[in-house]
Every structure is written in C-alpha cells, then in structure tokens.
Design an enzyme around this catalytic site. Structure first.
Site, PDB file in Angstrom:
ATOM      1  N   GLN A  68      21.575 -43.843  53.343  1.00 51.06           N
ATOM      2  CA  GLN A  68      22.233 -44.666  54.363  1.00 51.06           C
ATOM      3  C   GLN A  68      23.491 -44.067  55.001  1.00 51.06           C
ATOM      4  O   GLN A  68      23.671 -44.150  56.219  1.00 51.06           O
ATOM      5  CB  GLN A  68      22.593 -46.035  53.758  1.00 51.06           C
ATOM      6  CG  GLN A  68      23.151 -46.997  54.786  1.00 51.06           C
ATOM      7  CD  GLN A  68      23.559 -48.354  54.265  1.00 51.06           C
ATOM      8  OE1 GLN A  68      24.236 -49.093  54.945  1.00 51.06           O
ATOM      9  NE2 GLN A  68      23.156 -48.728  53.067  1.00 51.06           N
TER      10      GLN A  68
ATOM     11  N   GLU B  26      26.257 -46.952  47.348  1.00 53.24           N
ATOM     12  CA  GLU B  26      27.100 -47.989  47.970  1.00 53.24           C
ATOM     13  C   GLU B  26      28.008 -48.745  47.005  1.00 53.24           C
ATOM     14  O   GLU B  26      29.235 -48.745  47.132  1.00 53.24           O
ATOM     15  CB  GLU B  26      26.171 -48.982  48.691  1.00 53.24           C
ATOM     16  CG  GLU B  26      26.842 -50.236  49.205  1.00 53.24           C
ATOM     17  CD  GLU B  26      27.790 -49.973  50.364  1.00 53.24           C
ATOM     18  OE1 GLU B  26      27.418 -49.238  51.282  1.00 53.24           O
ATOM     19  OE2 GLU B  26      28.913 -50.506  50.349  1.00 53.24           O
TER      20      GLU B  26
ATOM     21  N   ASP C  21      28.586 -47.049  52.401  1.00 52.35           N
ATOM     22  CA  ASP C  21      27.628 -46.183  53.096  1.00 52.35           C
ATOM     23  C   ASP C  21      27.861 -46.173  54.605  1.00 52.35           C
ATOM     24  O   ASP C  21      28.261 -45.169  55.183  1.00 52.35           O
ATOM     25  CB  ASP C  21      26.198 -46.671  52.824  1.00 52.35           C
ATOM     26  CG  ASP C  21      25.689 -46.202  51.473  1.00 52.35           C
ATOM     27  OD1 ASP C  21      26.234 -45.226  50.930  1.00 52.35           O
ATOM     28  OD2 ASP C  21      24.734 -46.808  50.958  1.00 52.35           O
TER      29      ASP C  21
ATOM     30  N   GLY D  49      45.607 -61.719  56.178  1.00 50.24           N
ATOM     31  CA  GLY D  49      46.830 -61.528  56.959  1.00 50.24           C
ATOM     32  C   GLY D  49      47.798 -62.676  56.774  1.00 50.24           C
ATOM     33  O   GLY D  49      47.761 -63.400  55.776  1.00 50.24           O
ATOM     34  N   GLY D  50      48.667 -62.850  57.744  1.00 57.26           N
ATOM     35  CA  GLY D  50      49.730 -63.840  57.624  1.00 57.26           C
ATOM     36  C   GLY D  50      49.362 -65.232  58.109  1.00 57.26           C
ATOM     37  O   GLY D  50      50.191 -66.140  58.063  1.00 57.26           O
TER      38      GLY D  50
HETATM   39  N1  COA Z   1      13.660 -28.872  51.224  1.00 58.34           N
HETATM   40  C1  COA Z   1      13.806 -28.562  49.916  1.00 58.34           C
HETATM   41  N2  COA Z   1      14.630 -29.219  49.089  1.00 58.34           N
HETATM   42  C2  COA Z   1      15.336 -30.236  49.599  1.00 58.34           C
HETATM   43  C3  COA Z   1      15.238 -30.610  50.951  1.00 58.34           C
HETATM   44  C4  COA Z   1      14.354 -29.866  51.784  1.00 58.34           C
HETATM   45  N3  COA Z   1      14.194 -30.167  53.066  1.00 58.34           N
HETATM   46  N4  COA Z   1      16.058 -31.659  51.164  1.00 58.34           N
HETATM   47  C5  COA Z   1      16.648 -31.930  49.987  1.00 58.34           C
HETATM   48  N5  COA Z   1      16.228 -31.082  49.046  1.00 58.34           N
HETATM   49  C6  COA Z   1      16.631 -31.039  47.648  1.00 58.34           C
HETATM   50  C7  COA Z   1      18.095 -30.755  47.466  1.00 58.34           C
HETATM   51  O1  COA Z   1      18.361 -29.408  47.673  1.00 58.34           O
HETATM   52  C8  COA Z   1      18.291 -31.219  46.032  1.00 58.34           C
HETATM   53  O2  COA Z   1      17.817 -30.233  45.175  1.00 58.34           O
HETATM   54  P1  COA Z   1      18.568 -29.690  43.843  1.00 58.34           P
HETATM   55  O3  COA Z   1      19.164 -30.897  43.168  1.00 58.34           O
HETATM   56  O4  COA Z   1      17.447 -29.053  43.077  1.00 58.34           O
HETATM   57  O5  COA Z   1      19.594 -28.745  44.275  1.00 58.34           O
HETATM   58  C9  COA Z   1      17.316 -32.387  45.922  1.00 58.34           C
HETATM   59  O6  COA Z   1      16.470 -32.295  47.057  1.00 58.34           O
HETATM   60  C10 COA Z   1      17.866 -33.782  45.863  1.00 58.34           C
HETATM   61  O7  COA Z   1      19.054 -33.963  46.589  1.00 58.34           O
HETATM   62  P2  COA Z   1      20.139 -35.038  46.114  1.00 58.34           P
HETATM   63  O8  COA Z   1      21.151 -35.197  47.180  1.00 58.34           O
HETATM   64  O9  COA Z   1      20.629 -34.656  44.756  1.00 58.34           O
HETATM   65  O10 COA Z   1      19.278 -36.399  46.030  1.00 58.34           O
HETATM   66  P3  COA Z   1      19.232 -37.527  44.917  1.00 58.34           P
HETATM   67  O11 COA Z   1      18.149 -38.428  45.351  1.00 58.34           O
HETATM   68  O12 COA Z   1      19.127 -36.971  43.554  1.00 58.34           O
HETATM   69  O13 COA Z   1      20.661 -38.253  45.053  1.00 58.34           O
HETATM   70  C11 COA Z   1      22.401 -39.470  46.206  1.00 58.34           C
HETATM   71  C12 COA Z   1      20.888 -39.195  46.061  1.00 58.34           C
HETATM   72  C13 COA Z   1      22.593 -40.356  47.414  1.00 58.34           C
HETATM   73  C14 COA Z   1      22.912 -40.185  44.954  1.00 58.34           C
HETATM   74  C15 COA Z   1      23.155 -38.130  46.393  1.00 58.34           C
HETATM   75  O14 COA Z   1      22.571 -37.420  47.449  1.00 58.34           O
HETATM   76  C16 COA Z   1      24.658 -38.278  46.665  1.00 58.34           C
HETATM   77  O15 COA Z   1      25.445 -38.600  45.774  1.00 58.34           O
HETATM   78  N6  COA Z   1      25.054 -38.018  47.911  1.00 58.34           N
HETATM   79  C17 COA Z   1      26.458 -38.029  48.299  1.00 58.34           C
HETATM   80  C18 COA Z   1      27.011 -39.417  48.428  1.00 58.34           C
HETATM   81  C19 COA Z   1      26.201 -40.291  49.334  1.00 58.34           C
HETATM   82  O16 COA Z   1      25.992 -40.026  50.476  1.00 58.34           O
HETATM   83  N7  COA Z   1      25.803 -41.433  48.760  1.00 58.34           N
HETATM   84  C20 COA Z   1      25.278 -42.527  49.512  1.00 58.34           C
HETATM   85  C21 COA Z   1      23.903 -42.404  49.898  1.00 58.34           C
HETATM   86  S1  COA Z   1      23.544 -43.775  50.931  1.00 58.34           S
END
Ligand code: COA
Length: 424
Positions: free
Chosen positions: A16, A138, A167, A246-247
């Site tokens: 998001q 979030e 988010d 607020g106030g």
């Molecule tokens: N091709 C190949 N690999 C890809 C890719 C693509 N096009 N797009 C993503 N990936 C891989 C990434 O490189 C990563 O690989 P690795 O962990 O082996 O290095 C993997 O996919 C997963 O990415 P990640 O961001 O860790 O996803 P997740 O589902 O495990 O975590 C979140 C999701 C949201 C918790 C995390 O991305 C996060 O904390 N983001 C920052 C804060 C944020 O925006 N949070 C709110 C989200 S609404």
C-alpha cells in the site's frame, strides 16, 4: 497538459505505502512503470479477493494509471533490462524490506553509477537507528509512531485508526519528497535519495500529541474532557477519546436513531465564537451570561457535562438535521458518514473524488480518485494494469528492444509470458 508529463517512474513498489505514492504521481501525469515478479506480481493482486480470478480491490484501487511489466530482477537478462530501465527513468520508487535492493544488486551506489540524475525514493518502516532492519506494516507504524497510544478511550487499550496513516500517509509524504527532489534536480542536474519512514510519517501526523506531551509537563491538559471528569493525568499524553485535538472543544454526540444505527452520530464543536448561537439552539440561553459558562476558560472543567446537555438536543434530530440547523448559525459540526453513505454521495461523484472504474476481469467498481485537484492538470482515473499487460510495450517502446533481441529476452524467461498490451 499533465503536470508531470515526461517524468518516467520506475515503480518497484508493492502493497500500500509505495503504490499510494506512485498512483498519485501517475494521476499528475507521470509515466509509471510498475515492475512485478513474473507470474506473481504485487502480492495484493491476490489478497482479500472478492471476485475469484480477478485482481483484488486492494490492488486495483492502489494502482490506477500505471503500466505493468513482468520482470525477474534476479535473472541475468532481467538485471540487464532493469539497468536499461534505470538509465531511462527519472525516479525509482521502492518499498522493499530493508536490504532487498542491495541483495538484488541495485543499491544507491549502483543506481547512481547507472544514472546520476536518478531520484531514488524509498518507504521504510523506520529511519536509521535500532529498528532500521525491521519489516513494517500499517498498524506497526501506527503503534510505533505515537498514534495508537493517543487513540481510543482513556479506560480502553491503545487503538489503531481506520485511516491508513502509516501506509497511505507515508506514501503521500514520499510523493512530496519526490517532486521536491525533481524540482531541485532542475538546478543541480543530480538525483538524490529520498527516504520516508513510516514511523516518521505517523509521528508527523501526530504532531499535536507531542505538543501535548510537552504541555503536560507544565500542568493538566485542561481542554481534555478527562480534566472535566476530575481524572488525573499520568506522565504521557493520554488517549483523548473523541476530544478535539485543538483549542475548540468537540465531541461525538448521539443523534436520532443511534440505538439501531451505528453511524447516527454527529461531531459537534463548541467554537467559542458561536457559543451564544449554541446556547440558543439547544434551548439553554441562560448559559450565554452565566459566569460559569459564558467564557471558554470557565467552561473547561465542565466539558463533558456541556456535551451531555447538547446531546439531549442532538438526540431529537437526525445527524443531517443537526447539520442543517447548525450550518446557518456557523456552528462547526459534521455528521458521521458511513462508507455506504460516502459511496453514494452524489457531490463526491461530481468532483471525481469517488469514481466508478471499469475493469476487464471484475467489471465496474468504485474507487477514490485523486484527492488533490490541480486546475491545469485534471486527473483522469484509468484502471489498474493486468499483470504484465505492458511488458511488450515497455520493452519495445521504452527500451527499444526489437527483432532477435526482443525474442531473446522473451526466451530468457526474465519477463514471463508476453500478453497483448493496451487492452483498454
Ligand atoms: N524479481 C525478483 N525478485 C523480486 C522482484 C522481482 N521483480 N520483486 C521483489 N522481489 C524480491 C525481493 O528482492 C525480495 O527478495 P529477497 O528477500 O530474497 O532479497 C523479495 O522479493 C520480497 O521482498 P520484501 O520487500 O521482503 O517482501 P515481503 O513480502 O517479505 O515484505 C513488507 C513486505 C511490506 C513487510 C516489506 O516489503 C517492508 O517492510 N517494506 C518497507 C515498509 C513498507 O513499505 N511497509 C508497508 C507496506 S504497505
């Protein structure tokens, strides 16, 4: 003319926060190229599915006006394509978990090497510090940014809010950082790193609560209804129920039908400037001159009792009747509008704030359009792309692949199955 016409965004966002940001930039006219893992795509495509086989509303409502390319950025050919995209685009936006981009081989140093004009914008859960390596969603941000501890009722647990301030709020902050960096690039010719942490974003939105924390050190927060109830303050900004931030004291009051309708309530503000009008309206004209009520300071220790009295009046009216009675008297108030009521509100349809969009897999659905209106750059909401819908178009038109080169890319497995582009 679209305000951000010609700006190319390499959109590496998912879920998001990041998608909110790039959707806004797309509405302002940027060309947003969403990079998704072949065959998988943004995880939200298949989360909270309501129409089997179709992209979810979670995905469609956050990814309008974008193009989608399927690209495996861990495959050698995929990396080459990504390098070409980085050289071509102006901004790269990502919200991967910390370290994911470095592991992919595209950290800030590498990106700068490839394109010194690139603006690299990231959402992360936390800024530098003890939690910088943590994944965040979030509600984690709401809890770590000061919102949950100050939301809810005094006698209840910390509470998260429906507004997605962690988010979508951080996505908004990031979008501002990006356009600011684009503006600076006009002067310097250089890109820069833009970071919006979710904790920082939530804390920024909770600014008034840090204000109250510091005021608390000098004495009770007299405008909190807790003060009128004679409940002592602790050492941290408390949960304030429905008190105004607020106030001008405010509270949510019952209206006619509250016994059965969970949204038969109104937010009522006792703005000092219209105190006399409020007294007349509720049938308590004596409060206008009574020294115990006439001045705002005198009322501070009686806020809950005053709202009880106003509620006796609001309970005799529907929330819309309260609004109709208050508006001509300049008394600020707002009916509690449900999502159902908002979705049916004609005036929001007319301004493009609620928009009906057609989608080839799921048919028509409602979404929230661009919440910021530019007179010279009106936003037209276009449906979200299907997974990889524009892979061929981006390879050929944006990156110039053709003939054997194009066929080799497809054969490498880096881009998934080629679909017909532009099926709008
Ligand atoms: N091709 C190949 N690999 C890809 C890719 C693509 N096009 N797009 C993503 N990936 C891989 C990434 O490189 C990563 O690989 P690795 O962990 O082996 O290095 C993997 O996919 C997963 O990415 P990640 O961001 O860790 O996803 P997740 O589902 O495990 O975590 C979140 C999701 C949201 C918790 C995390 O991305 C996060 O904390 N983001 C920052 C804060 C944020 O925006 N949070 C709110 C989200 S609404």
């Amino acid at each position: 003319m679209e305000a951000l016409k010609g700006v190319k965004i390499l959109d590496f966002t998912h879920v998001q926060s990041g998608p909110t940001c790039t959707q806004l930039l797309a509405w302002f006219g940027a060309d947003v190229i969403k990079v998704e893992r072949p065959g998988v795509g943004d995880a939200t495509r298949k989360q909270l599915v309501d129409v089997p086989g179709a992209d979810s509303l979670y995905f469609t409502m956050l990814n309008h006006n974008k193009r989608s390319i399927e690209l495996n950025t861990k495959n050698e050919t995929g990396k080459e394509i990504l390098e070409r995209l980085i050289k071509t685009c102006d901004v790269m936006v990502e919200n991967f978990a910390p370290g994911a981009l470095d592991r992919m081989g595209f950290g800030w140093e590498r990106v700068q090497e490839l394109n010194p004009r690139m603006i690299m914008a990231s959402v992360k859960g936390f800024g530098p510090g003890p939690y910088e390596d943590c994944k965040v969603y979030e509600n984690v941000a709401q809890c770590t940014g000061g919102s949950a501890s100050t939301t809810g009722f005094l006698d209840g647990p910390p509470t998260v809010t429906g507004a997605q301030i962690g988010d979508s709020g951080t996505g908004l902050h990031l979008a501002l950082g990006i356009v600011t960096a684009l503006f600076q690039r006009e002067q310097t010719g250089r890109g820069q790193k833009v970071l919006a942490s979710m904790q920082d974003g939530v804390l920024n939105l909770c600014r008034v609560k840090l204000r109250d924390q510091q005021r608390l050190e000098r004495g009770p927060l007299t405008e909190y209804s807790q003060h009128g109830q004679g409940i002592e303050f602790g050492d941290a900004t408390p949960r304030a129920g429905n008190d105004s931030g607020g106030g001008q004291p405010g509270w949510i009051l019952k209206c006619k039908g509250w016994e059965t309708d969970p949204n038969a309530y109104v937010y009522f503000i006792t703005q000092a400037a219209v105190w006399g009008n409020i007294c007349d309206l509720i049938g308590q004209p004596d409060w206008k001159d009574d020294p115990a009520y006439a001045k705002p300071d005198a009322r501070l220790d009686k806020i809950p009792q005053i709202f009880d009295r106003i509620e006796e009046w609001t309970k005799t009216k529907t929330k819309f009747e309260v609004m109709d009675a208050c508006n001509p008297l300049d008394i600020p108030c707002g009916p509690i509008l449900s999502m159902k009521e908002l979705s049916q509100e004609q005036s929001l349809r007319e301004t493009g704030t609620i928009v009906e969009v057609d989608h080839p897999e799921r048919g028509p659905y409602l979404t929230v359009g661009c919440p910021v209106k530019l007179s010279d750059s009106p936003a037209e909401v276009k449906r979200s792309p299907l997974l990889g819908e524009h892979t061929a178009e981006i390879l050929q038109e944006v990156l110039g692949y053709s003939g054997d080169d194009f066929d080799k890319v497809v054969a490498s497995g880096a881009v998934g199955e080629i679909k017909t582009a532009g099926s709008d």
